[in-house]
Write a protein that holds these residues in place. Sequence first.
Motif, PDB file in Angstrom:
ATOM      1  N   SER A   1     -58.978   3.703 -63.272  1.00 48.34           N
ATOM      2  CA  SER A   1     -57.521   3.617 -62.729  1.00 48.34           C
ATOM      3  C   SER A   1     -57.097   5.367 -62.856  1.00 48.34           C
ATOM      4  O   SER A   1     -56.346   5.737 -61.849  1.00 48.34           O
TER       5      SER A   1
ATOM      6  N   SER B   1     -49.819  -3.971 -71.088  1.00 50.23           N
ATOM      7  CA  SER B   1     -50.539  -3.907 -69.824  1.00 50.23           C
ATOM      8  C   SER B   1     -49.780  -4.959 -68.725  1.00 50.23           C
ATOM      9  O   SER B   1     -49.671  -4.787 -67.563  1.00 50.23           O
TER      10      SER B   1
ATOM     11  N   GLU C   1     -59.238   1.258 -67.590  1.00 55.01           N
ATOM     12  CA  GLU C   1     -58.204   2.112 -67.371  1.00 55.01           C
ATOM     13  C   GLU C   1     -58.428   3.463 -67.021  1.00 55.01           C
ATOM     14  O   GLU C   1     -58.057   4.220 -66.217  1.00 55.01           O
TER      15      GLU C   1
ATOM     16  N   ASP D   1     -51.085   5.476 -66.886  1.00 52.56           N
ATOM     17  CA  ASP D   1     -52.376   5.467 -67.073  1.00 52.56           C
ATOM     18  C   ASP D   1     -52.862   6.388 -68.279  1.00 52.56           C
ATOM     19  O   ASP D   1     -53.557   5.772 -69.168  1.00 52.56           O
TER      20      ASP D   1
ATOM     21  N   ASN E   1     -54.931  -3.153 -64.487  1.00 54.59           N
ATOM     22  CA  ASN E   1     -53.850  -3.770 -65.626  1.00 54.59           C
ATOM     23  C   ASN E   1     -53.953  -5.361 -65.714  1.00 54.59           C
ATOM     24  O   ASN E   1     -53.862  -5.833 -66.954  1.00 54.59           O
TER      25      ASN E   1
ATOM     26  N   ALA F   1     -54.417   0.745 -60.150  1.00 51.03           N
ATOM     27  CA  ALA F   1     -53.897   0.615 -61.590  1.00 51.03           C
ATOM     28  C   ALA F   1     -53.530  -1.150 -61.611  1.00 51.03           C
ATOM     29  O   ALA F   1     -53.397  -1.480 -62.891  1.00 51.03           O
TER      30      ALA F   1
ATOM     31  N   ALA G   1     -51.622   4.657 -71.455  1.00 53.39           N
ATOM     32  CA  ALA G   1     -52.514   3.267 -71.677  1.00 53.39           C
ATOM     33  C   ALA G   1     -53.947   3.717 -72.142  1.00 53.39           C
ATOM     34  O   ALA G   1     -54.327   3.155 -73.110  1.00 53.39           O
TER      35      ALA G   1
END
Length: 342
Positions: free
Chosen positions: A130, A43, A127, A166, A17, A13, A169
């Motif tokens: 991740s 982020s 993303e 995540d 990011n 992650a 995001a």
Amino acid sequence: MSANGGTKAIIAALAANIGIAVTKFIAFLLTGSSSMLAESIHSVADSGNQGLLLLGGRRAKREATPEHPFGYGRERYIYAFIVAIVLFSLGGLFALYEAYHKAQHPEPISSWQWVPVTVLVIAIAMEGFSFRTAIKESNLIRGNQSWVRFIRRAKAPELPVVLLEDFGALIGLVLALFGVGMTLITGNGMWDAAGTAMIGLLLVIIALTLAIETKSLLLGEGADPKELAAIQRAVADGPEVERIIHMKTLYLGPEELMVAAKVAVSPCDSAEQLARGINAVEARIRSAVPIARVIYLEPDIYSAAADRAGTGQASHTAVAPAEATGPQPGAAADEVTGRPGS
């Protein structure tokens, strides 16, 4: 397992990011999109959060000291709670402020129009990688629990935090793509402000969820029903103990459980015999629940009259009670201490 899996998910992650934050910020500088700025700050906040989780995991490994005899395992909970605060303030509230500012002065995206869409599509892919890593590592310890139950019941905070980050995001990127896309189609900057506002609300909701769950861990949670049942079976699976009078458990850290119980034993001839029996019970508990590393057992004589009275007390008229403690971090052996009867 959970610690190693959590670290792997955190590193994945963090790498995603950092790359996403740089590309989003470049897109903001080129286009002036508030959605891109909100996502850039999001982020950056996420990258800082992953750094905090790694720091908390490292500090939690410190050896126990006289000042902190149970070690530093719960420090992982503290850093997870700080993550929730950072996500709420730096992520959610900033996005809401930026949305308000943009709504006051809506402007279309008139230059480099292809940049934000390209960046957001790339960010979704990064993303997604991740998020996939976090799901894969979580599945190793999730068992047959639902995702909601796993996030609510997990004692190691890193994987639930990364999962929610995540997930948030990815949803945030979709909302940003919606806001930017509608702004490009209609030429109305209010769509950009709306996308930013939705990102802010999403981050606030996720941050509050994390704060509530982490607060419960900070206050102290006991063993789950399966662990309690395993401990009870281990205590009863032998001639040393007649019954458990009462028992309490507490997580000292994600991978360290404390067990304290008063147990009814039969009268015995010597303290040595009593100590051997208590040590055997402790060994069975550790075999059944390996994370039960700190164990306190107080032997006593069961009193049916006291039990009916609801006092939870045992009789103190026969064998003098003794206390046996499991090895604390750094301890070499168990100790059994006799006390004079009352």
